[in-house]
Design an enzyme around this catalytic site. Structure first.
Site, PDB file in Angstrom:
ATOM      1  N   ILE A 177       0.845  -1.208   0.000  1.00  0.00           N
ATOM      2  CA  ILE A 177       0.000   0.000   0.000  1.00  0.00           C
ATOM      3  C   ILE A 177       0.877   1.254   0.000  1.00  0.00           C
ATOM      4  O   ILE A 177       0.668   2.168  -0.786  1.00  0.00           O
ATOM      5  CB  ILE A 177      -0.930   0.000   1.232  1.00  0.00           C
ATOM      6  CG1 ILE A 177      -1.817  -1.252   1.235  1.00  0.00           C
ATOM      7  CG2 ILE A 177      -1.763   1.277   1.273  1.00  0.00           C
ATOM      8  CD1 ILE A 177      -2.696  -1.411   0.020  1.00  0.00           C
TER       9      ILE A 177
ATOM     10  N   ARG B 152      -8.360   0.622   0.288  1.00  0.00           N
ATOM     11  CA  ARG B 152      -9.431  -0.298  -0.117  1.00  0.00           C
ATOM     12  C   ARG B 152      -9.070  -1.041  -1.393  1.00  0.00           C
ATOM     13  O   ARG B 152      -9.931  -1.598  -2.060  1.00  0.00           O
ATOM     14  CB  ARG B 152     -10.726   0.480  -0.333  1.00  0.00           C
ATOM     15  CG  ARG B 152     -11.101   1.365   0.836  1.00  0.00           C
ATOM     16  CD  ARG B 152     -12.226   2.302   0.470  1.00  0.00           C
ATOM     17  NE  ARG B 152     -13.527   1.740   0.829  1.00  0.00           N
ATOM     18  CZ  ARG B 152     -14.694   2.288   0.461  1.00  0.00           C
ATOM     19  NH1 ARG B 152     -14.697   3.374  -0.284  1.00  0.00           N
ATOM     20  NH2 ARG B 152     -15.837   1.768   0.834  1.00  0.00           N
ATOM     21  N   VAL B 153      -7.744  -1.050  -1.720  1.00  0.00           N
ATOM     22  CA  VAL B 153      -7.364  -1.558  -3.036  1.00  0.00           C
ATOM     23  C   VAL B 153      -7.149  -3.061  -3.062  1.00  0.00           C
ATOM     24  O   VAL B 153      -6.771  -3.671  -2.061  1.00  0.00           O
ATOM     25  CB  VAL B 153      -6.074  -0.856  -3.532  1.00  0.00           C
ATOM     26  CG1 VAL B 153      -6.340   0.624  -3.782  1.00  0.00           C
ATOM     27  CG2 VAL B 153      -4.922  -1.049  -2.551  1.00  0.00           C
TER      28      VAL B 153
ATOM     29  N   LYS C 272     -14.063   0.075   7.228  1.00  0.00           N
ATOM     30  CA  LYS C 272     -13.028  -0.755   6.595  1.00  0.00           C
ATOM     31  C   LYS C 272     -13.158  -2.203   7.038  1.00  0.00           C
ATOM     32  O   LYS C 272     -13.138  -3.137   6.224  1.00  0.00           O
ATOM     33  CB  LYS C 272     -11.644  -0.209   6.946  1.00  0.00           C
ATOM     34  CG  LYS C 272     -10.494  -1.090   6.543  1.00  0.00           C
ATOM     35  CD  LYS C 272     -10.410  -1.274   5.051  1.00  0.00           C
ATOM     36  CE  LYS C 272      -9.456  -2.373   4.649  1.00  0.00           C
ATOM     37  NZ  LYS C 272      -9.337  -2.507   3.187  1.00  0.00           N
TER      38      LYS C 272
ATOM     39  N   ASN D   3     -14.344  -5.965   4.770  1.00  0.00           N
ATOM     40  CA  ASN D   3     -13.648  -7.253   4.663  1.00  0.00           C
ATOM     41  C   ASN D   3     -14.377  -8.357   5.409  1.00  0.00           C
ATOM     42  O   ASN D   3     -14.346  -9.526   4.997  1.00  0.00           O
ATOM     43  CB  ASN D   3     -12.205  -7.105   5.149  1.00  0.00           C
ATOM     44  CG  ASN D   3     -11.342  -6.447   4.093  1.00  0.00           C
ATOM     45  OD1 ASN D   3     -11.733  -6.336   2.927  1.00  0.00           O
ATOM     46  ND2 ASN D   3     -10.163  -5.991   4.480  1.00  0.00           N
TER      47      ASN D   3
ATOM     48  N   ARG E  17     -30.939 -10.183  -6.879  1.00  0.00           N
ATOM     49  CA  ARG E  17     -30.503  -9.803  -5.516  1.00  0.00           C
ATOM     50  C   ARG E  17     -29.572 -10.854  -4.900  1.00  0.00           C
ATOM     51  O   ARG E  17     -29.388 -10.894  -3.689  1.00  0.00           O
ATOM     52  CB  ARG E  17     -31.717  -9.562  -4.611  1.00  0.00           C
ATOM     53  CG  ARG E  17     -32.446  -8.250  -4.920  1.00  0.00           C
ATOM     54  CD  ARG E  17     -33.693  -8.068  -4.082  1.00  0.00           C
ATOM     55  NE  ARG E  17     -34.711  -9.035  -4.438  1.00  0.00           N
ATOM     56  CZ  ARG E  17     -35.474  -8.923  -5.520  1.00  0.00           C
ATOM     57  NH1 ARG E  17     -35.293  -7.915  -6.367  1.00  0.00           N
ATOM     58  NH2 ARG E  17     -36.395  -9.826  -5.795  1.00  0.00           N
TER      59      ARG E  17
ATOM     60  N   GLY F 285      -6.995 -16.381   2.408  1.00  0.00           N
ATOM     61  CA  GLY F 285      -5.657 -15.964   2.842  1.00  0.00           C
ATOM     62  C   GLY F 285      -5.461 -14.474   2.666  1.00  0.00           C
ATOM     63  O   GLY F 285      -6.422 -13.714   2.496  1.00  0.00           O
TER      64      GLY F 285
ATOM     65  N   CYS G  75      -5.558  -9.495   4.966  1.00  0.00           N
ATOM     66  CA  CYS G  75      -6.725  -8.707   5.365  1.00  0.00           C
ATOM     67  C   CYS G  75      -7.894  -9.546   5.868  1.00  0.00           C
ATOM     68  O   CYS G  75      -8.253  -9.474   7.034  1.00  0.00           O
ATOM     69  CB  CYS G  75      -7.159  -7.846   4.182  1.00  0.00           C
ATOM     70  SG  CYS G  75      -5.765  -7.046   3.398  1.00  0.00           S
TER      71      CYS G  75
ATOM     72  N   TYR H   8      -1.501 -16.377  -1.774  1.00  0.00           N
ATOM     73  CA  TYR H   8      -2.846 -16.453  -1.166  1.00  0.00           C
ATOM     74  C   TYR H   8      -3.943 -16.300  -2.209  1.00  0.00           C
ATOM     75  O   TYR H   8      -5.095 -16.677  -1.964  1.00  0.00           O
ATOM     76  CB  TYR H   8      -2.995 -15.411  -0.059  1.00  0.00           C
ATOM     77  CG  TYR H   8      -3.340 -14.005  -0.499  1.00  0.00           C
ATOM     78  CD1 TYR H   8      -2.342 -13.122  -0.891  1.00  0.00           C
ATOM     79  CD2 TYR H   8      -4.655 -13.564  -0.491  1.00  0.00           C
ATOM     80  CE1 TYR H   8      -2.652 -11.831  -1.286  1.00  0.00           C
ATOM     81  CE2 TYR H   8      -4.986 -12.281  -0.879  1.00  0.00           C
ATOM     82  CZ  TYR H   8      -3.987 -11.423  -1.281  1.00  0.00           C
ATOM     83  OH  TYR H   8      -4.300 -10.139  -1.669  1.00  0.00           O
TER      84      TYR H   8
ATOM     85  N   ARG I 231       1.257 -14.411   2.267  1.00  0.00           N
ATOM     86  CA  ARG I 231       0.825 -14.175   3.639  1.00  0.00           C
ATOM     87  C   ARG I 231      -0.503 -14.874   3.944  1.00  0.00           C
ATOM     88  O   ARG I 231      -1.497 -14.700   3.224  1.00  0.00           O
ATOM     89  CB  ARG I 231       0.711 -12.671   3.919  1.00  0.00           C
ATOM     90  CG  ARG I 231       2.059 -11.980   4.044  1.00  0.00           C
ATOM     91  CD  ARG I 231       1.918 -10.509   4.320  1.00  0.00           C
ATOM     92  NE  ARG I 231       1.377  -9.787   3.183  1.00  0.00           N
ATOM     93  CZ  ARG I 231       1.146  -8.455   3.228  1.00  0.00           C
ATOM     94  NH1 ARG I 231       1.354  -7.772   4.344  1.00  0.00           N
ATOM     95  NH2 ARG I 231       0.691  -7.834   2.137  1.00  0.00           N
TER      96      ARG I 231
END
Ligand code: SAJ
Length: 429
Positions: free
Chosen positions: A21, A163-164, A215, A219, A255, A266, A269, A329, A337
């Site tokens: 980041i 948020r990428v 945030k 996730n 919907r 993985g 985040c 991951y 990670r």
């Protein structure tokens, strides 16, 4: 004063932590015309960046980094003296979990201490790291304790969560909407103005605790939906159907948006953020916790599929040579990670004769897939790299002792001839 310097792009920025980041963020501000100093404790990484090469794999990063370095607007350093008295500090350090699933904020605290010792009155401090609720306010108090400067009066502070999605970081840095949670409204306004130097997406302001929770909600929402998809995969095995066909059909409903089942969740985040979200809360949150447990159980479910296949050829696991394809991951990433491939490896390690790995993006695995599968009994796909979608199974099969294929990432649509095939979510096999 700072507002004007942001408008004129004369504000000097220090980015703390040049990882997945921090480096792209530093590059964006430098190419937007700001003078940026990147602070990174890993000296080898600093050297590499200053030579115009990125230490991470991400589309466009080398080209954009070279442009920033060449412009003279970006330089990296490990010397804290070089980040003194900057107008803006952007903190992009990791916030991992400890063994007991509680937050390890030591990287963040030491970054905030480094900033407190370097900053000046009127500086704007921005935390991009994902943090438990109420952390930004606590970090402002830490700065006050170290400097005597009053939060919101003598300095500004904001939580601006990144948020990428790795693999499309630069596009999302520009076009994703961004949230700025200030300890004061003025803090949020300044940060919004700063990021609008390259953000074309919507920019939204709130307070720091709301942005921290937003945030983590994003996730956690994804993690819970993946857990539901994984439970549907369990059901598909019971009913002998292909869950991916069923999901595709269900997702035609206006919907319904069911996520993708697989060998596990993985990365830095999703496996962590649900824990950060509930950590400061008083009571237990069953759904969030259960979703984590379901997603953490997927490598074991994949192990069961492998052992089932070994039984069909009467090969005791302790005699089996197993090849894991993919340690990253997720597909086309070099980031291992918290990869579920490792949890899967741990689950079979003591139980099979030998475990081999091959990943074109991750160092330390076999040189080639041919070398990895030579004399092996089973292949387990753990990462959805594009390269694994067009393998020559006939040729690979000729190198193997037995031909078992376990697809943990829905990478193989039609099971290859001559292989015993088991796909996670593919109940028809
Ligand atoms: N996964 C599934 N099924 C799915 C989607 C993902 O099993 O349907 C697995 C992936 O294989 C991977 C893990 O989940 O192992 C996470 O992958 P991801 O693509 O969902 O997410 P990250 O970690 O690469 O990025 C996420 C993103 N968050 C959301 O989309 C809500 C990204 O926008 C965040 O910025 C990033 O986390 C972060 O840094 O927080």
């Amino acid at each position: 004063m700072l507002e004007k310097m942001i408008e004129e792009r004369t504000a000097e920025i220090a980015v703390i932590g040049l990882g997945y980041i921090g480096l792209p963020t530093a590059i964006m501000f430098a190419n937007a015309g700001f003078r940026v100093i990147g602070y990174e404790i890993r000296e080898k990484v600093v050297e590499k960046i200053n030579s115009g090469k990125a230490h991470i794999i991400e589309p466009e990063i080398d080209k954009l980094l070279r442009k920033a370095i060449k412009s003279g607007n970006l330089r990296a350093t490990s010397n804290p003296k070089e980040i003194r008295e900057k107008d803006v500090y952007i903190i992009c350090v990791q916030t991992p979990l400890k063994e007991d699933k509680t937050p390890n904020l030591s990287y963040l605290e030491s970054a905030v201490e480094t900033v407190a010792k370097a900053m000046k009155k009127g500086s704007l401090i921005i935390i991009e790291s994902t943090v438990p609720p109420l952390t930004t306010v606590k970090m402002a108090e830490l700065i006050e304790a170290i400097t005597g400067l009053k939060p919101g009066e003598d300095f500004y502070m904001v939580h601006a969560p990144e948020r990428v999605m790795p693999g499309r970081i630069f596009k999302e840095l520009i076009y994703n909407s961004r949230i700025f949670g200030g300890i004061t409204p003025k803090s949020a306004e300044l940060a919004e103005k700063l990021y609008r130097s390259f953000v074309k997406g919507q920019t939204l302001k709130t307070n720091s605790t709301v942005s921290e929770v937003v945030k983590l909600m994003e996730n956690t929402f994804r993690d819970v939906n993946i857990a539901l998809a994984n439970e549907f995969a369990f059901l598909a095995h019971q009913y002998g159907i292909n869950v991916f066909e069923a999901i595709e059909l269900a997702n035609t409903h206006p919907r319904v948006k069911i996520h993708v089942p697989g060998i596990g969740v993985g990365g830095h985040c999703l496996p962590k953020d649900p824990h950060l979200l509930v950590w400061p809360a008083k009571e237990d949150f069953g759904l969030i916790k259960l979703a984590r447990e379901i997603n953490d159980s997927m490598p074991l479910f994949t192990k069961d599929l492998l052992f089932e296949a070994l039984r069909t050829i009467n090969l005791p696991p302790e005699e089996a040579v197993v090849v894991i394809l993919g340690l990253a991951y997720k597909g086309n990433s070099d980031d291992p990670r918290n990869s579920p491939a490792f949890a899967f490896m741990d689950a079979i390690n003591e139980k099979v004769k030998e475990v081999r790995t091959y990943d074109p993006f991750v160092k330390g695995t076999h040189e080639s897939i041919e070398e990895a599968v030579k004399g092996a009994d089973a292949i387990v796909i753990a990462t959805d790299h594009t390269a694994f979608k067009s393998l020559n199974w006939e040729e690979l099969g000729k190198l193997m002792r037995n031909r078992i294929l376990i697809d943990g990432r829905h990478t193989v649509e039609d099971p290859p001839k001559g292989f015993i095939f088991k796909g996670l979510g593919r109940g028809e096999y």
